[in-house]
Design an enzyme around this catalytic site. Structure first.
Site, mmCIF file in Angstrom:
data_model
loop_
_atom_site.group_PDB
_atom_site.id
_atom_site.type_symbol
_atom_site.label_atom_id
_atom_site.label_comp_id
_atom_site.label_asym_id
_atom_site.label_seq_id
_atom_site.Cartn_x
_atom_site.Cartn_y
_atom_site.Cartn_z
ATOM 1 N N GLY A 12 0.783 -1.230 0.000
ATOM 2 C CA GLY A 12 0.000 0.000 0.000
ATOM 3 C C GLY A 12 0.818 1.285 0.000
ATOM 4 C CG ASN A 14 1.534 3.300 -5.749
ATOM 5 O OD1 ASN A 14 1.911 4.327 -6.304
ATOM 6 N ND2 ASN A 14 2.144 2.130 -5.913
ATOM 7 N NE ARG A 66 -12.530 -13.499 -10.383
ATOM 8 C CZ ARG A 66 -11.283 -13.430 -9.955
ATOM 9 N NH1 ARG A 66 -10.743 -14.439 -9.325
ATOM 10 N NH2 ARG A 66 -10.580 -12.356 -10.141
ATOM 11 C CG ASN A 108 -3.747 -0.578 -12.942
ATOM 12 O OD1 ASN A 108 -3.637 -0.888 -11.765
ATOM 13 N ND2 ASN A 108 -3.015 -1.133 -13.908
ATOM 14 C CG HIS A 110 1.677 -1.672 -15.483
ATOM 15 N ND1 HIS A 110 1.345 -2.930 -15.015
ATOM 16 C CD2 HIS A 110 2.747 -1.831 -16.294
ATOM 17 C CE1 HIS A 110 2.177 -3.815 -15.537
ATOM 18 N NE2 HIS A 110 3.029 -3.176 -16.324
ATOM 19 C CG ASP A 147 -9.377 -1.164 -22.105
ATOM 20 O OD1 ASP A 147 -8.750 -2.065 -21.498
ATOM 21 O OD2 ASP A 147 -9.032 -0.724 -23.206
ATOM 22 C CD GLU A 148 -14.112 -3.094 -22.346
ATOM 23 O OE1 GLU A 148 -13.144 -2.627 -22.982
ATOM 24 O OE2 GLU A 148 -15.091 -2.405 -21.998
ATOM 25 N N GLY A 149 -9.417 -4.967 -21.495
ATOM 26 C CA GLY A 149 -8.158 -5.706 -21.645
ATOM 27 C C GLY A 149 -7.287 -5.588 -20.397
ATOM 28 C CG ASP A 151 -1.585 -3.754 -17.574
ATOM 29 O OD1 ASP A 151 -2.232 -3.282 -16.632
ATOM 30 O OD2 ASP A 151 -0.758 -4.686 -17.434
#
Ligand code: GAR
Length: 209
Positions: A12, A14, A66, A108, A110, A147-149, A151
């Site tokens: 944590g 960040n 899930r 996000n 990365h 998004d859906e991918g 990164d």
């Protein structure tokens, strides 16, 4: 006032950078409403408690499948009515329903210069191992919309960091955090809090403040 949820899985640092930035006024007009962890032992939860921020734990391991986890995760998040979800070292795949409901409202951090060393399998120290194994000389960090991918969403901010000769993955990870991540993430939140970020044709445009 921008209300945010911060999702974490580990140390944590960040999250701490965000807490400190709110305290010191680097981030304004923003409230961290909740910290969400999939790991009840995450040190990030102690950071939240010390700062007096509400937190909750939800792990896929505690559900039959899930789909059940995804439904409950979204339901719990919705109870906080946040404007932005910040993934700060969160190692769980975000439910597709959450991505569509929170379109361009999930960001996000990365630890590489996307599109290098990102996607499936690249998280935490594995990113820095990949960088050192390939022998690249410049790495860095990226804040992007989710998004859906994996990164693949629109890039908001990036910052480069030099790789040094005797770096280990741990040493490089620390330098990327210090020189890039801990500045980039608060900066992105501050820009979003002041409506300075738009997505046009899949790309981020930052308007003048
Ligand atoms: C950070 O380096 C973050 O960029 C990375 O995990 C670390 C979490 O550290 N995230 C990813 O690799 C996501 N693909 P922290 O818990 O101390 O903030």
């Amino acid at each position: 006032m921008l209300k945010i949820a911060v999702c974490v899985s580990g140390g944590g640092t960040n999250l701490q950078a965000l807490l400190d930035a709110v305290d010191s006024g680097v981030i304004t007009d923003t409230k961290i409403s909740v910290v969400i962890s999939n790991n009840k032992n995450a040190y990030a939860l102690e950071r939240a408690a010390k700062a007096g921020i509400e937190s909750l734990c939800i792990s896929p391991k505690d559900f039959h499948n899930r789909e059940e986890f995804n439904r409950e995760f979204l339901r719990k998040l919705n109870t906080y009515q946040v404007d932005l979800v910040v993934l700060a070292g969160f190692l769980v795949v975000i439910p597709p329903e959450m991505i569509s409901q929170y379109k361009n409202r999930i960001i996000n951090i990365h630890p590489s210069l996307i599109p290098s060393f990102c996607g499936k399998g690249y998280y935490g120290l594995k990113v820095h191992e990949g960088v050192l194994n390939r022998g690249v000389k410049i790495t860095g960090a990226t804040v992007h919309f989710v998004d859906e991918g994996t990164d693949t969403g629109p890039i908001i901010l990036q910052k480069e960091v030099l790789v040094k000769e005797n770096d280990t993955p741990e040493i490089l990870q620390r330098r990327v955090m210090e020189e890039a991540e801990w500045n980039l993430l608060p900066k992105a939140v501050e820009l979003i809090a002041h409506n300075r970020i738009q997505v046009k044709d899949g790309k981020v445009v930052i308007t003048e403040g």
